[in-house]
Design an enzyme around this catalytic site. Structure first.
Site, mmCIF file in Angstrom:
data_model
loop_
_atom_site.group_PDB
_atom_site.id
_atom_site.type_symbol
_atom_site.label_atom_id
_atom_site.label_comp_id
_atom_site.label_asym_id
_atom_site.label_seq_id
_atom_site.Cartn_x
_atom_site.Cartn_y
_atom_site.Cartn_z
ATOM 1 C CE1 TYR B 292 -4.427 1.203 0.619
ATOM 2 C CE2 TYR B 292 -3.154 3.016 1.544
ATOM 3 C CZ TYR B 292 -4.344 2.512 1.053
ATOM 4 O OH TYR B 292 -5.459 3.321 0.999
ATOM 5 C CE1 TYR B 342 -5.709 6.171 -1.305
ATOM 6 C CE2 TYR B 342 -7.548 7.627 -1.817
ATOM 7 C CZ TYR B 342 -6.812 6.916 -0.895
ATOM 8 O OH TYR B 342 -7.158 6.944 0.433
#
Ligand SMILES: [Zn+2]
Lengths: 318, 388
Positions: B292, B342
């Protein structure tokens, strides 16, 4: 502590007359008796105190008397006062708070000892409001000097010790200087407060940095919470931190714009010698001079008429 | 045990943009349709749904939109982007326990054209809920954006290990290099140099603009079913070899500044230990990882927490090209959130599935196992997906 030197008197303000009137009224009350000490002068407390002070002198306990400097200890309100006991000073300090003089710093404390307090004597404090001087411009901000006297009486109305105490209640300086008269623009970034956290914000508004402590196991904790995670106790207390700290980490905020703030500004995680960390802004210091390990000291800033935030300023002379 | 009982049988996504021009519910439905088509399943077969607590599209609304019938399982996972792999973990548990047979995980938002997470919200500390009170130790001081919360860790990490802004920059450069050859990436064909990274404006020191991931509109959906059934479907399954959620001691949302150490991500260590334990694998057994990457510093900390390198060694690992395609551990071959989009970590899970299938635009050779992580600095989650 930064010098709080009385300076020139600013222009007249009708609020000043109200304060002077209140001060005169409170002074006219004369000496007001407080609640007698919860416990008589006793050996365990004396032993604790001598131990905490590093005083190895056996004479006190041998002779059954208390060290004179303990006078205040016997009648000190607990961290959770049992009931509201007011002194003539309270109303004056509250009025100053209400007018934005939220900062506080003790400037004078003179004690006079008449005789030793003896084991078994129960002391009663009596407070006399002595006077209010101001407003004065000081290094900390515009403020008033409030002075009062406390006398401790033994059972037979015999004075044991006296203390003259003076504080400066001031309007903490902001970036734009002294707060203007009248209501200030409300600061938009307000903390949520509940019964678990109110003690902290009350402390801040009085110029105290309070750290939750467990009344049972003594562990300190920040941020605070309803229980002690170590011993499950719900019996909370707090200690007042020394106000010194060290920058543990920090950021310089540039973007995006933050409501109520002018960029760039510095936010730091500050490590306290008491063993906890706390977040606050580093002020009165160019962002490029902030570094991990910077020694800082707490300072209190009124963000508007209601909210005071603890902030941090470099400890070393710059 | 959950190991290898369930699989991801289908993946789907909308385009990744800065202004989708459509409602978030429509994005969710489009991604779910695409995932079901990929798996070769009919919407009527969907009986379970999982999404993020933060998602604005209720499970029942998505079910209505896609024409699903009865649902027997629905669940939400908390803590922002920390939920991503958690949605798959919940789905796998539902499948393994018989709560549902075909579970769809989805995340859909207009995060760029609608509500942007990076913008300060003065209401954050407003209510005396546990979260509002937690925020109240930070928001009044203007510490109220994800970049600022992460920057506080980054500064301490730099101090602890002598890491520099250029070390963070190398992560961004690698991600943009990967994205440059991924046609689905927003930054397709647009690599970044370290000089450009260093010259980009400060957001919150020590983070430059290019240390922060982009903001995107879009949606991703995944179809989870039993491993056995997945083997009979259209696509080769990505077995869920391990799934884990984790929060650390003294955990807070992005502001765990009060526990012993501020130079690591203890919650990711919890997830990593669980993943290795459940899968029986170790760092040497994964050929690529999806880490991430909402902010570059946490990619470094994750490499350390997951055991790909020792404490304080991640900057060196990256400097040596370790996270590049062809490096020791290619990280985010799709370009990650810094480069592709994102979508709160869900696009990373889809990339992991492609890597297992062998169909990625930037395919890593010989992939048997992929490790995937979710949001960092928050209670988080992770997966090990394997070819089956
Ligand atoms: Zn305790």
């Amino acid at each position: 502590m930064t010098g709080a030197t009385p300076g020139a008197t600013p222009g007249p303000d009708p609020a000043d007359d109200e304060l002077r009137e209140l001060a005169a009224k409170q002074a006219a009350l004369g000496e007001v008796r407080g609640t007698p000490a919860a416990d008589p002068v006793n050996a365990p407390m004396i032993r604790h105190w001598l131990d905490a002070m590093g005083d190895a002198n056996p004479a006190y306990l041998d002779r059954g008397v208390a060290p004179p400097a303990m006078a205040q200890v016997w009648t000190m309100q607990g961290v959770r006062p049992r009931g509201k006991v007011s002194t003539p000073v309270d109303d004056v300090l509250a009025a100053l708070e209400a007018r934005g003089y939220t900062g506080v710093v003790a400037t004078n404390c003179e004690q006079t000892y008449h005789r030793y307090a003896r084991l078994g004597e129960r002391l009663t404090p009596a407070t006399r409001f002595a006077g209010l001087a101001g407003p004065k411009r000081t290094a900390l901000g515009e403020g008033y000097f409030a002075t009062w006297n406390v006398t401790w009486y033994a059972d037979g109305d015999e004075p044991v010790a006296e203390m003259m105490f003076r504080v400066l209640k001031f309007r903490p300086r902001t970036r734009t200087g002294t707060a203007p008269a009248g209501r200030r623009e409300p600061y938009p970034l307000r903390p949520a407060v509940n019964g678990d956290t109110a003690f902290f914000w009350e402390g801040v508004s009085r110029g105290e940095l309070r750290v939750q402590s467990c009344a049972d196991c003594g562990r300190l904790r920040h941020p605070p919470g309803p229980l002690c995670p170590h011993c499950r106790s719900a019996d909370r207390s707090y200690v007042t931190a020394s106000g010194e700290g060290t920058v543990y980490s920090y950021v310089v905020h540039h973007h995006p714009p933050v409501p109520g703030r002018r960029t760039p500004f510095v936010v730091a995680v500050v490590e306290l010698p008491e063993g906890v960390r706390i977040v606050g802004n580093v002020v009165d210091c160019p962002p490029e001079d902030v570094r991990v390990g910077l020694p800082v000291r707490v300072t209190y800033r009124a963000m508007d008429d209601d909210l005071v935030l603890p902030q941090w300023t470099p400890r070393e002379p710059r | 045990m959950l190991k290898s009982q369930a699989a991801i049988a289908g993946i789907g996504a909308t385009e990744f943009s800065k202004d989708s021009g459509r409602s978030e519910l429509r994005l969710a439905a489009e991604a779910v349709f695409a995932a079901l088509d990929d798996a070769g399943l009919d919407p009527a077969e969907v009986d379970g749904m999982v999404t993020f607590t933060q998602d604005a599209n209720q499970e029942i609304a998505v079910a209505r939109e896609i024409g699903a019938g009865e649902l027997t399982f629905f669940s939400r996972v908390e803590y922002g982007g920390g939920a991503a792999c958690g949605t798959v973990a919940h789905a796998a548990m539902a499948v393994a326990t018989g709560m549902a047979r075909t579970v769809v995980c989805y995340r859909a938002f207009n995060e760029r054209s609608g509500r942007r997470f990076g913008q300060p919200d003065a209401r954050l500390g407003g209510q005396p809920t546990s979260q509002g009170l937690e925020m109240s130790w930070h928001v009044p001081f203007g510490l109220m954006t994800p970049a600022a919360w992460v920057a506080m860790f980054a500064r301490r990490y730099m101090h602890a290990y002598g890491v520099t802004s250029e070390d963070f920059g190398r992560v961004a450069v690698a991600m943009r290099r990967h994205a440059a050859t991924n046609p689905a990436a927003w930054f397709h064909g647009r690599p970044l140099t370290l000089e450009e990274h260093q010259a980009s404006r400060w957001i919150v020191e020590p983070l430059h603009l290019f240390d922060c991931c982009q903001e995107s509109d879009g949606a991703v959906a995944l179809v989870v079913t039993s491993a056995e059934r997945a083997r009979d479907l259209r696509r080769s399954p990505a077995l869920i070899t391990a799934a884990a959620q984790g929060s650390g001691e003294g955990q807070m949302m992005m502001t765990s500044y009060y526990r012993d150490d501020m130079s690591g991500l203890p919650e990711m260590s919890v997830v990593g230990r669980r993943l290795w334990e459940m899968s029986g694998l170790g760092p040497a057994d994964v050929q690529t990882a999806i880490l991430y990457d909402h902010f570059t510093p946490f990619v470094l900390a994750q490499l350390e927490e997951l055991g790909f390198c020792g404490r304080g060694e991640a900057a060196g690992f990256v400097r040596d090209g370790g996270i590049e395609l062809g490096g020791r551990l290619p990280v985010n071959p799709n370009g990650g959130q810094l480069g592709e989009a994102y979508i709160h970590g869900m696009n990373g899970i889809a990339e992991a599935v492609r890597q297992v299938r062998g169909t990625s635009a930037n395919q890593v050779p010989g992939v048997r196992n992929v490790l995937v992580t979710a949001g960092t600095g928050v209670p988080t989650s992770g997966l090990v997906l394997s070819a089956g």
